[in-house]
Design an enzyme around this catalytic site. Sequence first.
Site, mmCIF file in Angstrom:
data_model
loop_
_atom_site.group_PDB
_atom_site.id
_atom_site.type_symbol
_atom_site.label_atom_id
_atom_site.label_comp_id
_atom_site.label_asym_id
_atom_site.label_seq_id
_atom_site.Cartn_x
_atom_site.Cartn_y
_atom_site.Cartn_z
ATOM 1 N N GLU A 362 35.454 56.342 35.862
ATOM 2 C CA GLU A 362 36.703 56.917 35.190
ATOM 3 C C GLU A 362 36.297 57.724 33.920
ATOM 4 O O GLU A 362 37.397 58.869 33.596
ATOM 5 C CB GLU A 362 37.380 55.609 34.839
ATOM 6 C CG GLU A 362 38.037 54.864 36.058
ATOM 7 C CD GLU A 362 37.188 53.855 36.615
ATOM 8 O OE1 GLU A 362 37.316 53.137 37.659
ATOM 9 O OE2 GLU A 362 36.069 53.588 35.929
ATOM 10 N N ASP A 419 45.763 39.963 43.744
ATOM 11 C CA ASP A 419 44.547 40.342 43.159
ATOM 12 C C ASP A 419 44.114 40.021 41.863
ATOM 13 O O ASP A 419 42.838 39.783 41.507
ATOM 14 C CB ASP A 419 44.457 41.875 42.990
ATOM 15 C CG ASP A 419 44.418 42.593 44.417
ATOM 16 O OD1 ASP A 419 43.904 41.909 45.473
ATOM 17 O OD2 ASP A 419 44.548 44.018 44.632
ATOM 18 N N GLN A 423 42.856 43.086 37.883
ATOM 19 C CA GLN A 423 43.169 44.333 38.315
ATOM 20 C C GLN A 423 44.643 44.836 37.768
ATOM 21 O O GLN A 423 45.147 45.759 38.211
ATOM 22 C CB GLN A 423 43.312 44.169 39.974
ATOM 23 C CG GLN A 423 42.207 43.668 40.751
ATOM 24 C CD GLN A 423 40.964 44.490 40.732
ATOM 25 O OE1 GLN A 423 41.032 45.345 41.098
ATOM 26 N NE2 GLN A 423 40.245 44.096 39.982
#
Length: 631
Positions: A362, A419, A423
């Site tokens: 990222e 999740d 997340q």
Amino acid sequence: MNAQEQLHQWHELAQQLRVDSIRATTVAGSGHPTSSMSPADLMAVLLSKYLRYDFDNLHNPNNDRFILSKGHAAPLLYAMYKAAGVISDEDLLSLRKLGSRLEGHPTPVIPWVDVATGSLGQGLPIAVGIALAGKYLDQLPYHVWTLLGDSETSEGSIWEAFDRASHYTLDNLIAIIDVNRLGQRGQTELGWNTQAYATRARAFGWQAIEIDGHNLTEIEQAFSVALTINDRPTVIIARTKKGKGVAALEDLGGWHGKALKAEQEKQAIAELGGERHIKIQVNKPEEQSQPVSLGKAQPLQLPAYDKGAKVATRRAYGDALLALGAAQPDVVVLDAEVSNSTYAEDFAEAYPERYFEMYIAEQQMVAAAVGLQVRKYKPFASTFAAFLTRAYDFIRMAAVSRANIKLVGSHAGVSIGQDGPSQMGLEDLAAFRAVCNSTVLYPSDANQTAKIVAQMSDRPGVVYLRTTRESTPVIYSSDEKFPIGGSKVVQSSDRDQATVIGAGITLHEALKAYDRLKNEGIIIRVIDVYSVKPIDVQTLHQAARDTKGNLIVVEDHWLEGGLGAAVLDAFAGTSNTPIYDGLQLRLIKLAVSDMPSSGTPEELLHAAKIDADAIVEAVKSQVKQLVGASG
């Protein structure tokens, strides 16, 4: 000019760069003279012979790019500008003074600086983005030169850059590592072990050249070889000495970030041979080509969705991005290996030449976006909202760079469901609101998302779009407008007893609450704050007056810094916001306050007390207080 004369000129220029770095920092009383002195020989050769740059035409697309990744060596950069004849000696000596464009670390207030540096580990990743533009978009033969410090190679972002540069065979990228052995507090991890740097670089697929960074012949040969490499990026690993040329400074600890006193300066300058005022005619690009055309612009045809359909805003983002790709050939897209979730994959399939996969990196993704916008492309970069926090320093520095980038965070909030909390983007609104001159957008339905994505393209600064994993009802027609800075009053009457403010997933919970409360004879106003920053102050103030100060903000985000904080800020007086002068506010913030777990979206919204049940309860508590007060 024969070889000996050339070497002498380079030596004299390098000494001037050292002297000027000392002079500027001594007048400033602060700065990094010794860090500027170690790569002076490298920069003298680069400036005199190898850099191709037309200082009279900054926008010449054939110009090489130079990124000073070790931004604390700004005095060296400014000394180079003086040698190139584009700043005066008076300008040089304004270093670090209020009002001077020669700041402590370089920023684009200087026209020849493409991006701000100084937060170490960012220059090379950004250079990767510029090199991607050069090789794949512009398709022009310019080179991107980057000077790194040895200390910053400890940053993981540097090795993300090494990996992506190799993956994309960026043979137009040349990195120079100034291995001067000394960091801020002592010896660096590898010291002068240039072989270790070379081994690591080669393992990433780079051409690595080890040299004595004070041997002008070796420097010249290394640069010459670098320009011949056509199948991989090149790194020149130069062993140097911090404070080179001054016995009291050379290779000695304790001098990092310290300016010399007047007497020390005088002695150091004398040892370096005195002041010089050499002017260099920097070579201009030989090529005079234009960037290749990436396609003909088509009329923008945004997707349209039927009212009542259920469509995730992340799906609408992908659809709108695809439409934007046809209308604007300068739009480029990056993703961090989640394009099948962000739906950037549709753009990638349609326009592969304008799509760059950054894999799970990222920091490099945001840095590449910053680099691409240097060349006037419009980058959209997407991943899960939670994972953009990894790149937050790059986002912060993008604002310092005055960069125009568009970032998209999907899978935000507890509503992603099973999740679990690792997340769930629950910090993103606060983080992006805090970025200078940022725009923060949070649509609630597909048609709204499409209209907002279209506006993002030309919006300056750091622009953030928050999208939702779950499919939500389409509540707006495709012909409605959603100007940035606006909001939508979804339900309103002259009998409203409270105002509920939501965005994204919580707007739909607010509408459920509206129906339930109406059946019980309680009428509320519902406002969709799709533009979190800038926020629609006027509409919020009017709602507060109309509903006697009863406001409830509900958000799928932590309590701190998100939508509720943005609404509260709308009632605080600042230089840009009028002071709210209505009734006393009774504002309730419904937000995530405890660590969530796995569960269905409905279960998690309920557990976090940000669903319709919680809204109904909050409204009833306010209306009850209001009735009690009036009774």
